[in-house]
Design an enzyme around this catalytic site. Structure first.
Site, short mmCIF file in Angstrom:
data_model
loop_
_atom_site.label_atom_id
_atom_site.label_comp_id
_atom_site.label_asym_id
_atom_site.label_seq_id
_atom_site.Cartn_x
_atom_site.Cartn_y
_atom_site.Cartn_z
N SER A 117 16.63 -30.69 -53.21
CA SER A 117 16.54 -29.82 -54.44
C SER A 117 15.70 -30.74 -55.27
O SER A 117 15.67 -31.77 -55.65
CB SER A 117 17.78 -29.52 -54.99
N LYS A 169 23.30 -28.24 -49.05
CA LYS A 169 22.33 -27.56 -49.67
C LYS A 169 22.20 -25.99 -49.63
O LYS A 169 21.82 -25.44 -50.55
CB LYS A 169 20.90 -27.89 -49.14
N HIS A 172 24.68 -24.91 -52.17
CA HIS A 172 23.83 -25.40 -53.60
C HIS A 172 23.13 -24.06 -53.86
O HIS A 172 23.10 -23.65 -54.82
CB HIS A 172 23.22 -26.55 -53.30
N ASN A 173 22.38 -23.56 -52.89
CA ASN A 173 21.61 -22.63 -53.14
C ASN A 173 22.30 -21.14 -53.43
O ASN A 173 21.71 -20.18 -54.19
CB ASN A 173 20.38 -22.34 -52.09
N GLU A 176 23.26 -21.16 -56.64
CA GLU A 176 21.96 -21.13 -57.77
C GLU A 176 21.81 -19.56 -57.69
O GLU A 176 21.49 -19.02 -58.91
CB GLU A 176 20.86 -21.92 -57.09
#
Length: 299
Positions: A117, A169, A172-173, A176
């Site tokens: 990221s 990840k 994480h997204n 987000e």
């Protein structure tokens, strides 16, 4: 470095700035030429790239997830030798990563996944990297991650075995997505309260300091509002990279409720429906049971 798009080129440049010798390949001659000016040696094929690297080789992939990554991984396989390592820094599905890692392990090759990221700001600010792979292999690669990270001991770490980097990840997204949706909805509510005449950019600037909702994402949102307060010229169409979908799928598989992330994904899909049959049908239903007026569609 394999893949010299904007992010790959920036990562290669940051590595060069950190004292690493970097050779890069991209199918685009223009992309290779652009990084050459930054001190990155160019190779015009994967074969040339592999030959240019000293053994044991380390190749970082920054290519689109899916077929392009598969094609690149398969093309590299016969070119590499036992002890070489490939790092996939793209947004691959962790299940694909597990499959590719097993293939490479069968040939004595290392495979590491780095959920990365930082976007266009990574060159200046450093990258956040969630790394999955064999502990000894990742330890040997520490100088690379320490150079790319915001600081040697910040913003990166081995989170677990191979596949765990891309899994982390992915989540994480998903987070987000939810954060972005909350900011977007909140500022929309503020903007619709016309009698107060709120300056959304000013509000964002106030929230950036001392507020519990301050974040780098808010910094970027406020910057965008300063440049274009009414979002003129921007179509209400929001793309997704696929990781939000994967996060929702995983939540369902694990029986973990994730209503915020799921709702934010649905909103992105909804933004693309310029001819919303469901909304038209809803209006028709209201008219059928309550006699509510139906707005005519502009011709």
């Amino acid at each position: 470095m394999v893949g010299l798009g904007k992010m790959g080129a920036n990562m290669a440049e940051r590595l060069v700035q950190g004292g690493h010798k970097v050779t890069g390949f991209d199918p685009s001659a223009d992309a290779r030429k652009a990084v050459a000016a930054k001190g990155v040696a160019g190779a015009d094929s994967l074969e040339a790239l592999v030959k240019a690297l000293p053994a044991p080789r380390v190749l970082w992939l920054m290519v689109p997830a899916g077929k392009v990554t598969d094609d690149t991984v398969n093309a590299l396989l016969p070119l590499l030798a036992k002890g070489d390592t490939v790092i996939d820094g793209g947004n691959s599905n962790y299940k694909d990563t597990l499959r590719r890692a097993a293939l490479y392990a069968g040939h004595g090759l290392g495979y590491v996944d780095s959920g990365t990221s930082g976007g266009v700001w990574g060159l200046k600010e450093g990258y956040s990297m969630m790394v999955g792979g064999d502990a000894k292999t990742v330890d040997a690669l520490k100088p690379i991650f320490e150079t790319l990270a915001p600081a040697a001991d910040q913003g990166w770490g081995r989170v677990g075995p191979v596949g765990s980097g891309h899994f982390t990840k992915m989540v994480h997204n998903g987070i987000e997505y939810g954060l972005m949706q909350a900011y977007a909805e909140g500022f929309s509510i503020l903007g619709h309260k016309k009698e107060f005449g709120l300056d959304l950019h000013q509000v964002g600037e106030i929230w950036r300091y001392g507020s519990v909702v301050r974040s780098w994402l808010l910094d970027l949102t406020t910057d965008a509002l300063g440049k274009n307060p009414t979002m003129d010229g921007i179509a209400p169409y929001v793309v997704d990279s696929g990781e939000g979908r994967w996060t929702v799928d995983e939540a369902i598989d694990l029986d973990v409720p994730a209503p915020i992330i799921t709702a934010s994904l649905i909103e992105r899909l909804r933004s693309r429906d310029t001819e919303s049959f469901s909304d038209k049908l809803l209006a028709a239903m209201r008219n059928e049971f309550g006699g509510h007026a139906i707005k005519s569609e502009a011709k």
